[in-house]
Design an enzyme around this catalytic site. Sequence first.
Site, PDB file in Angstrom:
ATOM      1  N   ASP A   1       0.839  -1.195   0.000  1.00 10.06           N
ATOM      2  CA  ASP A   1       0.000   0.000   0.000  1.00 10.06           C
ATOM      3  C   ASP A   1       0.880   1.252   0.000  1.00 10.06           C
ATOM      4  O   ASP A   1       2.032   1.230  -0.433  1.00 10.06           O
ATOM      5  CB  ASP A   1      -0.973  -0.050   1.186  1.00 10.06           C
ATOM      6  N   ASP A   2       0.387   2.330   0.493  1.00 10.95           N
ATOM      7  CA  ASP A   2       1.072   3.619   0.460  1.00 10.95           C
ATOM      8  C   ASP A   2       2.418   3.579   1.189  1.00 10.95           C
ATOM      9  O   ASP A   2       2.657   2.725   2.033  1.00 10.95           O
ATOM     10  CB  ASP A   2       0.158   4.670   1.097  1.00 10.95           C
TER      11      ASP A   2
ATOM     12  N   ASP B   1     -13.067   4.076   4.062  1.00 10.72           N
ATOM     13  CA  ASP B   1     -12.186   3.079   4.660  1.00 10.72           C
ATOM     14  C   ASP B   1     -12.829   2.353   5.836  1.00 10.72           C
ATOM     15  O   ASP B   1     -13.528   2.963   6.653  1.00 10.72           O
ATOM     16  CB  ASP B   1     -10.913   3.741   5.189  1.00 10.72           C
TER      17      ASP B   1
ATOM     18  N   ASP C   1      -5.862   5.049  -5.469  1.00 13.01           N
ATOM     19  CA  ASP C   1      -6.592   5.782  -4.429  1.00 13.01           C
ATOM     20  C   ASP C   1      -7.141   7.120  -4.934  1.00 13.01           C
ATOM     21  O   ASP C   1      -7.050   7.449  -6.121  1.00 13.01           O
ATOM     22  CB  ASP C   1      -5.673   5.963  -3.216  1.00 13.01           C
TER      23      ASP C   1
ATOM     24  N   GLU D   1     -12.087   4.601  -4.840  1.00 12.10           N
ATOM     25  CA  GLU D   1     -12.713   5.919  -4.962  1.00 12.10           C
ATOM     26  C   GLU D   1     -13.581   6.246  -3.761  1.00 12.10           C
ATOM     27  O   GLU D   1     -14.142   7.342  -3.693  1.00 12.10           O
ATOM     28  CB  GLU D   1     -13.500   5.953  -6.286  1.00 12.10           C
TER      29      GLU D   1
ATOM     30  N   ARG E   1     -14.070   0.335  -4.872  1.00 17.84           N
ATOM     31  CA  ARG E   1     -14.503   0.562  -3.501  1.00 17.84           C
ATOM     32  C   ARG E   1     -15.865   1.231  -3.496  1.00 17.84           C
ATOM     33  O   ARG E   1     -16.083   2.227  -4.184  1.00 17.84           O
ATOM     34  CB  ARG E   1     -13.484   1.448  -2.785  1.00 17.84           C
TER      35      ARG E   1
ATOM     36  N   GLY F   1     -16.459   5.199  -2.883  1.00 26.58           N
ATOM     37  CA  GLY F   1     -17.904   5.209  -3.063  1.00 26.58           C
ATOM     38  C   GLY F   1     -18.509   6.583  -3.208  1.00 26.58           C
ATOM     39  O   GLY F   1     -19.734   6.722  -3.187  1.00 26.58           O
ATOM     40  N   VAL F   2     -17.690   7.613  -3.361  1.00 25.13           N
ATOM     41  CA  VAL F   2     -18.178   8.991  -3.368  1.00 25.13           C
ATOM     42  C   VAL F   2     -19.141   9.262  -4.514  1.00 25.13           C
ATOM     43  O   VAL F   2     -20.208   9.850  -4.327  1.00 25.13           O
ATOM     44  CB  VAL F   2     -16.994   9.979  -3.434  1.00 25.13           C
TER      45      VAL F   2
END
Length: 425
Positions: free
Chosen positions: A103-104, A236, A181, A214, A232, A216-217
Amino acid sequence: MAISRTYAGLILVLCAVMATVSSRVLPLHPYVKDRPIVSAALYDTSKYGILQIGNGLARTPQMGWNSWNYFACDINEQLIRETVDALISTGLAKLGYNYVNIDDCWSQPERDSKGQLVPDPKTFPSGIKALADYVHSKGLKLGIYSDAGAFTCQVRPGSLNHEDDDARSFASWDIDYLKYDNCYNLGIDPEKRYPPMRDALNATGRTIFYSLCEWGVHDPATWAGKIGNSWRTTDDINDSWASFTTIADLNDKWAAYAGPGGWNDPDMLEVGNGGMTYDEYRAHFSLWALMKSPLLIGCDVRNMAPETYEILTNEEVIAVNQDSLGVQGRKVYTYGPDNCYQIWAGPLSGHRLAVLLWNRCPKAATIFAQWAALGLESSTSVSIRDLWKHEYVVTNKIASFSARVAPHACEMYIFTPLSVTTSAV
């Protein structure tokens, strides 16, 4: 990650739904091909087909491990190598956990003079290509992380406007998976920011699993399937009962959109990280399996408690997740105080039905499932196998079934018909 770091048991089949989206005819979900019209409303897959990018990946939900939930930025190449070794030595890899996803925080804080991403020399001194070679030598696959923004969530270089260069880098390193992301996105709509990386990855000639994060926005289930292999649907997850249950409900909304090639992603597993009870973790894993969610382990697999290992290695539950029919299970009936007695179900291959009885109340309860709620005629006879006890609890049952369920726990079953009869629900 956000900046804040947050069934047919009888094959219940659908009418062959044909629809036009953007002037094209949708393909049929495998569930509806050559089958009678039954239970169309209950196990709807009518949105499937707007989501296929056709790169041959994600025929079943992805399985593996991701570094973020437990380690956050505290990662290095030795940790990744040890995780690979642990996935193999514990037998998790043989069960299908084959993506090892960084990940990041793997890259330097800035690009080099040529504008390229550079692995952090302190934590990944051998580089990503050498790490990928190690992962591949063990029969597993390596995933990496970037962001459809100016920066990643931890303020490392993002890939917005650098898609071609970064995709070429990932391909040259033999990367198999990209988690992409949504931080520092400059207010640009995700529908515009995510396709360029799809195109860039495709242009490399290397097949790379594309996982959109994303949050779910913009309701990505409605558009992201034309772009990636999973998306996504929520913010989170965190290691708590409140987070897990909220996310399960949010993800359930988009069940009709998922299927082979593209999956709803309610975020990674928290099983084994310490914030929930054994029963809650078992419910978490069971729900994610039923919902055909990605099964990406988020704990330290080098140091798992026996209870964690028991949950993550339940082959019968994993088989529900990886079933070839590929219909997302969903919430089909609720009742009781605040609707906390819940029945979730989903069709499986071989004329079977996965059924989950979930008690979200703080006290133990007996939960009843009537056949009508499951899309079955009351006269239908089934055998019932308990997936956690690994035994048949009933060999010939009709009309209804009930079980005692502990607080915040679930019981999970497969119903197999002795006769195939269904009702239009």
